[in-house]
Design an enzyme around this catalytic site. Structure first.
Site, short mmCIF file in Angstrom:
data_model
loop_
_atom_site.label_atom_id
_atom_site.label_comp_id
_atom_site.label_asym_id
_atom_site.label_seq_id
_atom_site.Cartn_x
_atom_site.Cartn_y
_atom_site.Cartn_z
N ASN A 9 11.29 -5.53 4.47
CA ASN A 9 10.43 -4.48 3.95
C ASN A 9 11.14 -3.13 4.08
O ASN A 9 11.23 -2.58 5.18
CB ASN A 9 9.10 -4.47 4.72
CG ASN A 9 8.15 -3.38 4.24
OD1 ASN A 9 8.33 -2.80 3.16
ND2 ASN A 9 7.14 -3.09 5.03
N LYS A 11 10.19 -0.29 3.03
CA LYS A 11 9.26 0.83 3.14
C LYS A 11 9.70 1.95 2.19
O LYS A 11 10.22 1.66 1.11
CB LYS A 11 9.12 1.27 4.60
CG LYS A 11 8.73 0.09 5.52
CD LYS A 11 8.42 0.50 6.92
CE LYS A 11 8.06 -0.73 7.74
NZ LYS A 11 7.66 -0.38 9.12
N HIS A 97 -0.39 -4.32 5.12
CA HIS A 97 0.54 -3.87 6.16
C HIS A 97 -0.16 -2.85 7.05
O HIS A 97 -1.00 -2.08 6.60
CB HIS A 97 1.78 -3.26 5.51
CG HIS A 97 2.90 -3.01 6.47
ND1 HIS A 97 2.92 -1.91 7.31
CD2 HIS A 97 4.03 -3.72 6.74
CE1 HIS A 97 4.02 -1.96 8.04
NE2 HIS A 97 4.71 -3.05 7.73
N GLU A 99 0.66 -0.11 8.21
CA GLU A 99 0.77 1.27 7.76
C GLU A 99 -0.21 1.57 6.63
O GLU A 99 -0.79 2.66 6.55
CB GLU A 99 2.21 1.56 7.33
CG GLU A 99 3.17 1.57 8.50
CD GLU A 99 4.62 1.31 8.11
OE1 GLU A 99 5.44 1.21 9.03
OE2 GLU A 99 4.91 1.19 6.90
N GLU A 169 1.54 -8.85 12.69
CA GLU A 169 2.14 -7.62 13.20
C GLU A 169 1.46 -7.20 14.50
O GLU A 169 0.30 -6.77 14.47
CB GLU A 169 1.94 -6.47 12.22
CG GLU A 169 2.57 -6.59 10.86
CD GLU A 169 2.29 -5.33 10.06
OE1 GLU A 169 3.19 -4.48 9.97
OE2 GLU A 169 1.16 -5.18 9.54
N GLY A 175 6.99 0.84 17.94
CA GLY A 175 7.13 2.27 18.18
C GLY A 175 6.40 2.78 19.41
O GLY A 175 6.18 3.98 19.55
N SER A 215 9.12 -5.89 14.87
CA SER A 215 10.43 -5.34 15.22
C SER A 215 11.44 -6.42 15.60
O SER A 215 12.12 -6.32 16.62
CB SER A 215 10.32 -4.31 16.35
OG SER A 215 9.48 -3.25 15.97
N GLY A 237 13.01 -2.01 9.94
CA GLY A 237 14.23 -1.23 10.05
C GLY A 237 15.52 -2.03 9.93
O GLY A 237 16.48 -1.58 9.30
#
Length: 253
Positions: A9, A11, A97, A99, A169, A175, A215, A237
């Site tokens: 992803n 993003k 997701h 976010e 998730e 984070g 992550s 990431g």
């Protein structure tokens, strides 16, 4: 029995030139995917057609959109429909997701509508679920995730479910400085599979791919993917670095 998947992803990152270079670097690694393994690249909307053209000659590689709108068509300036995505060759759509849920207030009911539109368009949803920190601290994560599944997926038929991928998730481990262990990931994946079995039957549950979206990195992917109910990862990431993404794909069992 079920697909093993690594989905990247991106993003809201990269220019078109950078994205093209990233895909080319991944392909030049010369990965040999085994039967039942898939690699999915979820690019921003403007890059989807380019990504599709780069990947179309590579078996096992697919393209995903990161979202779609909850209506089929109409006066919704700036939105993108599932039908539009189908028309340009998109294969998968990420829905729900964390976010999107947090920043755009996407509800379970809205996601149920999106699921229906994506399936009706002949695309495959990657449905995200998972709990925030306060839910994990209260130890009510199972009930929280069960509600997400119930309100967004339980209206489907067993046949429709065959085209749905689930991604878990652990929002609390993204984070925050906290880390979800492989055992914690397995526990939740096993719980999700048990919920699917209770609603749709054991056979349906055994064929549903459940990805880990917390992550994952080259250093922990092998341990995560070794768990019985972890069928790959939804990578954030690390999917922006070709060497890292390739290394994670290589950890698929």
């Amino acid at each position: 029995m079920r697909k093993k998947i690594v989905a990247g992803n991106w993003k809201m990152n990269l220019t078109l030139a950078q994205g093209e270079q990233l895909i080319n670097d991944i392909l030049q690694a010369g990965l040999k995917l085994k039967e039942g393994q898939e690699v999915i690249v979820a690019t921003p909307f403007p890059y989807l057609q380019k990504a599709k053209s780069l990947l179309k000659s590579y078996p096992g590689y697919f393209v995903a959109a990161q979202n779609c709108y909850s209506e089929k068509s109409g006066a919704y300036t700036g939105e993108v429909s599932a039908e539009m995505l189908q028309s340009i060759g998109v294969d998968y759509v990420i829905l729900g997701h964390s976010e999107r849920r947090e920043y755009f207030q996407e509800s379970n009911a809205m996601l149920a509508k999106k699921i229906d539109l994506v399936l009706a368009a002949g695309l495959k949803p990657i449905f995200c679920c998972g709990e925030p920190l306060e839910i994990r601290q209260a130890e009510t994560q199972n009930a929280y995730v069960a509600k997400q599944l119930e309100e967004s997926l339980y209206h489907l038929t067993e046949e429709q479910l065959k085209n749905v991928v689930i991604a878990y998730e652990p929002i609390w481990a993204i984070g925050t400085g906290l880390t979800a262990s492989a055992a914690q990931a397995q526990d939740m994946h096993a719980f999700i599979r048990s919920q699917i079995a209770n609603k749709f039957g054991r056979e349906a549950a055994l064929h549903t791919s459940i990805l880990y979206g917390g992550s994952a990195k080259p250093g922990n992917a092998a341990e995560l993917f070794a768990n019985a109910d972890v069928d790959g990862g939804l990578i954030g990431g690390a999917s922006l670095v070709a060497a890292d993404f390739v290394a994670i794909i290589e950890k698929l069992a």
